[in-house]
Design an enzyme around this catalytic site. Structure first.
Site, PDB file in Angstrom:
ATOM      1  N   LYS A 182      72.612 -41.896   6.694  1.00  0.00           N
ATOM      2  CA  LYS A 182      71.222 -42.281   6.976  1.00  0.00           C
ATOM      3  C   LYS A 182      71.211 -42.907   8.364  1.00  0.00           C
ATOM      4  O   LYS A 182      71.506 -44.088   8.537  1.00  0.00           O
ATOM      5  CB  LYS A 182      70.753 -43.292   5.928  1.00  0.00           C
ATOM      6  CG  LYS A 182      69.289 -43.259   5.594  1.00  0.00           C
ATOM      7  CD  LYS A 182      68.333 -43.550   6.721  1.00  0.00           C
ATOM      8  CE  LYS A 182      68.115 -44.989   7.064  1.00  0.00           C
ATOM      9  NZ  LYS A 182      67.383 -45.175   8.329  1.00  0.00           N
ATOM     10  N   GLU A 257      79.293 -54.191   9.509  1.00  0.00           N
ATOM     11  CA  GLU A 257      79.472 -54.573  10.921  1.00  0.00           C
ATOM     12  C   GLU A 257      78.109 -55.021  11.413  1.00  0.00           C
ATOM     13  O   GLU A 257      77.191 -54.203  11.522  1.00  0.00           O
ATOM     14  CB  GLU A 257      79.970 -53.368  11.744  1.00  0.00           C
ATOM     15  CG  GLU A 257      81.336 -52.842  11.325  1.00  0.00           C
ATOM     16  CD  GLU A 257      82.439 -53.857  11.498  1.00  0.00           C
ATOM     17  OE1 GLU A 257      82.265 -54.814  12.272  1.00  0.00           O
ATOM     18  OE2 GLU A 257      83.468 -53.713  10.828  1.00  0.00           O
ATOM     19  N   GLU A 393      70.427 -63.398  18.599  1.00  0.00           N
ATOM     20  CA  GLU A 393      70.812 -62.138  19.244  1.00  0.00           C
ATOM     21  C   GLU A 393      69.571 -61.509  19.877  1.00  0.00           C
ATOM     22  O   GLU A 393      68.646 -61.117  19.161  1.00  0.00           O
ATOM     23  CB  GLU A 393      71.409 -61.182  18.196  1.00  0.00           C
ATOM     24  CG  GLU A 393      72.020 -59.954  18.818  1.00  0.00           C
ATOM     25  CD  GLU A 393      72.541 -58.963  17.767  1.00  0.00           C
ATOM     26  OE1 GLU A 393      71.878 -58.772  16.736  1.00  0.00           O
ATOM     27  OE2 GLU A 393      73.607 -58.367  18.015  1.00  0.00           O
TER      28      GLU A 393
HETATM   29  P1  NAD Z   1      68.880 -52.551  11.487  1.00  0.00           P
HETATM   30  O1  NAD Z   1      69.641 -53.418  10.563  1.00  0.00           O
HETATM   31  O2  NAD Z   1      67.432 -52.773  11.644  1.00  0.00           O
HETATM   32  O3  NAD Z   1      69.035 -51.019  11.091  1.00  0.00           O
HETATM   33  C1  NAD Z   1      70.305 -50.406  10.940  1.00  0.00           C
HETATM   34  C2  NAD Z   1      70.193 -49.280   9.937  1.00  0.00           C
HETATM   35  O4  NAD Z   1      69.861 -49.832   8.670  1.00  0.00           O
HETATM   36  C3  NAD Z   1      69.093 -48.262  10.252  1.00  0.00           C
HETATM   37  O5  NAD Z   1      69.526 -46.977   9.855  1.00  0.00           O
HETATM   38  C4  NAD Z   1      67.948 -48.720   9.377  1.00  0.00           C
HETATM   39  O6  NAD Z   1      67.055 -47.686   9.037  1.00  0.00           O
HETATM   40  C5  NAD Z   1      68.705 -49.181   8.145  1.00  0.00           C
HETATM   41  N1  NAD Z   1      67.982 -50.159   7.331  1.00  0.00           N
HETATM   42  C6  NAD Z   1      67.019 -51.035   7.704  1.00  0.00           C
HETATM   43  N2  NAD Z   1      66.604 -51.758   6.639  1.00  0.00           N
HETATM   44  C7  NAD Z   1      67.336 -51.322   5.577  1.00  0.00           C
HETATM   45  C8  NAD Z   1      67.394 -51.693   4.206  1.00  0.00           C
HETATM   46  N3  NAD Z   1      66.608 -52.650   3.704  1.00  0.00           N
HETATM   47  N4  NAD Z   1      68.270 -51.065   3.404  1.00  0.00           N
HETATM   48  C9  NAD Z   1      69.111 -50.110   3.900  1.00  0.00           C
HETATM   49  N5  NAD Z   1      69.089 -49.707   5.185  1.00  0.00           N
HETATM   50  C10 NAD Z   1      68.216 -50.313   6.021  1.00  0.00           C
HETATM   51  O7  NAD Z   1      69.651 -52.662  12.880  1.00  0.00           O
HETATM   52  P2  NAD Z   1      69.256 -51.961  14.243  1.00  0.00           P
HETATM   53  O8  NAD Z   1      68.103 -52.723  14.812  1.00  0.00           O
HETATM   54  O9  NAD Z   1      69.151 -50.498  14.051  1.00  0.00           O
HETATM   55  O10 NAD Z   1      70.581 -52.200  15.104  1.00  0.00           O
HETATM   56  C11 NAD Z   1      70.805 -53.324  15.860  1.00  0.00           C
HETATM   57  C12 NAD Z   1      71.727 -54.288  15.152  1.00  0.00           C
HETATM   58  O11 NAD Z   1      72.949 -53.630  14.840  1.00  0.00           O
HETATM   59  C13 NAD Z   1      72.096 -55.477  16.007  1.00  0.00           C
HETATM   60  O12 NAD Z   1      72.056 -56.634  15.225  1.00  0.00           O
HETATM   61  C14 NAD Z   1      73.522 -55.165  16.419  1.00  0.00           C
HETATM   62  O13 NAD Z   1      74.304 -56.279  16.759  1.00  0.00           O
HETATM   63  C15 NAD Z   1      74.044 -54.459  15.230  1.00  0.00           C
HETATM   64  N6  NAD Z   1      75.219 -53.653  15.571  1.00  0.00           N
HETATM   65  C16 NAD Z   1      76.443 -54.076  15.139  1.00  0.00           C
HETATM   66  C17 NAD Z   1      77.581 -53.359  15.494  1.00  0.00           C
HETATM   67  C18 NAD Z   1      78.953 -53.802  15.043  1.00  0.00           C
HETATM   68  O14 NAD Z   1      79.882 -53.010  15.133  1.00  0.00           O
HETATM   69  N7  NAD Z   1      79.109 -55.022  14.556  1.00  0.00           N
HETATM   70  C19 NAD Z   1      77.470 -52.206  16.276  1.00  0.00           C
HETATM   71  C20 NAD Z   1      76.201 -51.810  16.688  1.00  0.00           C
HETATM   72  C21 NAD Z   1      75.075 -52.542  16.323  1.00  0.00           C
END
Ligand code: NAD
Length: 490
Positions: A182, A257, A393
């Site tokens: 997803k 992560e 962040e």
């Molecule tokens: P997000 O958590 O909003 O979304 C990530 C994914 O989760 C998307 O596919 C989204 O559709 C899905 N999602 C959202 N709500 C959900 C739910 N309730 N249940 C299941 N899936 C759900 O994050 P984002 O805004 O896409 O990405 C940015 C974040 O990701 C930042 O906090 C960044 O630090 C983090 N990030 C971490 C790493 C790492 O390796 N630690 C790497 C890249 C990004």
């Protein structure tokens, strides 16, 4: 398959070896963040589509030859996926640049080759592993096998969609699992290709499924789906907490992560000819939309003026512009929501009394790009490590510089955060390098470097930056179940 119609792509789910629309025919739009142009109409999954994708992955796990085929054969198919990615790297990188706003040069030179490497690395890695044996005197022998868990839900964010999805898909497939992917709804284009790439590589239908849609609905259905055994998630800390709650009833195994707010500590004996350009990368790569970003820069007061002068000049030399232009170093933010969020933090930093060092100069953009979500690389000199801009962040091209006098003070500031993904230390003093590395509470410490990645090492966060580790054997442990077999020798 991705199909173009009047330059607008149609993106469908990939379920059981076929691209198909949603049962409801519902779709959503995806726009290029550099100019707001509509670039794709994407199928929005219903709960029924998620169930179908999960059932297809379950069928392939239980009944296809995928998990039982000779390891060498499985790994050859995964390596073939890597080869296809390399063959199609320009096309995938163009999509990534258009979708994420990431400079094409970076996508084609770094993200896409790394995606191929993710797959090849895990194919090679599992082939080199042996199983364990524990003889008990002359009477019994134990041996331990690592078997696939089942169906994996792989949920990934928008900042490096293709690279981060393959980082999960590599160990998932190498262990013999099947997958329901997803991708983030903001950036589904490149990940959508993984279905056809898997099929071209000879991977049985149903092993790799890709479904699209919003996190709140589709992501939740994936998390709650009883046929999905585990969730490997990269994204925000807030979503991570939600996934734990929603996955509780089906007892999902999870690996997270999450976000970061790394301290990049620059001591007075640092080699600034390296520290400045690398800190620029750590601050502004992918417009700061990097979990590992060195967004809090701690500078020893004795070198503050010199560092500020050099760092400001290097930030102002970055080329903000069209992601498809090879000269561009810094593209737009991914979306209006992210653009508004970052601008909010810029205003907040001013309210907190931080001094703006650079970031207010007008951007030289063409009429087309004037509609894009661009923000100039922005630097604040801050006095308060507890301020929200130094704690939360921001995930944009905004950094705060915090001066310090002593090593103790630097460590107190570095550890004064809920996050613990990574830290960066600049010093020519070997003893200090080790001492500070031990004391910073984070999963990865880079000394006199940043973002140097060896896929064998553990990768993950302390505190609210994650649960579990990815990389090398750590990923393999997550994607496998250990089984011990005890045999009587009498
Ligand atoms: P997000 O958590 O909003 O979304 C990530 C994914 O989760 C998307 O596919 C989204 O559709 C899905 N999602 C959202 N709500 C959900 C739910 N309730 N249940 C299941 N899936 C759900 O994050 P984002 O805004 O896409 O990405 C940015 C974040 O990701 C930042 O906090 C960044 O630090 C983090 N990030 C971490 C790493 C790492 O390796 N630690 C790497 C890249 C990004």
């Amino acid at each position: 398959m991705l199909t173009t119609e009047k330059e607008v792509l149609t993106v469908n789910h990939f379920i059981n070896g076929q691209y198909r629309q949603s049962a409801t025919k519902k779709t959503f739009e995806v726009h290029d963040p550099s100019n707001q142009r509509l670039i794709a109409i994407v199928s929005e999954a219903s709960e029924e589509d998620v169930t179908e994708a999960a059932n297809s992955a379950r069928q392939a796990f239980e009944h296809s030859e995928w998990r039982t085929m000779p390891l060498a054969e499985r790994c050859a198919k995964i390596r073939r996926m890597a080869d296809i990615i390399v063959e199609r790297k320009e096309e995938i990188a163009r999509l990534e640049a258009m979708d994420v706003g990431k400079p094409y040069q970076h996508a084609v030179g770094s993200d896409i080759p790394r995606a191929a490497h993710n797959l090849r690395f895990y194919a090679d890695f599992v082939e080199k592993q042996g199983d364990e044996a524990y003889p008990m005197d002359e009477n019994f022998i134990n041996y331990t096998r690592y078997e696939p868990v089942g169906v994996a839900g792989l949920i990934t964010p928008w900042n490096a969609p293709f690279m981060l999805t393959t980082w999960k898909l590599g160990p998932c497939l190498a262990a013999g699992n099947t997958a329901v992917i997803k991708p983030a709804e903001l950036t589904p284009l490149s990940v959508s290709l993984l279905g056809e790439i898997a099929q071209q590589a000879g991977i049985p239908d149903g092993v790799v499924n890709v479904i699209h849609g919003s996190g709140k609905t589709v992501g939740t259905w994936v998390t709650e789906q009883p046929e999905i055994d585990l969730i490997s998630f990269t994204g925000s800390t807030v979503t991570g907490k939600q996934i734990i709650k929603n996955g509780a009833d089906t007892l999902k195994k999870t690996s997270f992560e999450l976000g970061g707010k790394a301290a990049n500590i620059i001591f007075e004996d640092a080699d600034l000819s390296k520290a400045v350009p690398t800190s620029i990368q750590a601050a502004f790569l992918n417009s700061g939309q990097v979990c590992l970003a060195g967004s809090r820069i701690l500078v020893q007061r004795t070198i503050l003026d010199e560092f500020l002068e050099k760092f400001k000049a290097a930030a102002e030399a970055l080329v903000v512009g069209d992601p498809q232009d090879p000269k561009t170093t810094t593209g737009p933010l991914v979306s209006k929501v992210q653009y508004d969020k970052v601008n909010y933090y810029i205003e907040l930093a001013k309210e907190e009394g931080a001094k703006l060092i650079t970031g207010d100069q007008p951007l030289q953009l063409s009429d087309d790009l004037a509609k894009g979500y661009y923000i100039a690389p922005t630097i604040f000199l801050h006095h308060d490590p507890n301020a929200r801009t130094c704690q939360e962040e921001i995930f944009g091209p905004v950094v705060t510089i915090l001066p310090f006098d002593t090593e103790e003070e630097a460590l107190a500031i570095a550890n004064n955060t809920d996050y613990g993904l990574n830290g960066v230390i600049w010093t020519e003093n070997l003893k200090r390098a080790h001492r500070v590395s031990y004391a910073v509470r984070a999963g990865t410490i880079w000394v006199n470097c940043w973002f140097v990645r060896d896929l064998r090492v553990p990768f993950g966060g302390f505190k609210k930056s994650g649960v579990g580790r990815e990389g090398g054997r750590h990923s393999m442990e997550f994607f496998t179940e250990a089984k011990n077999i005890c045999i009587s020798l009498n």
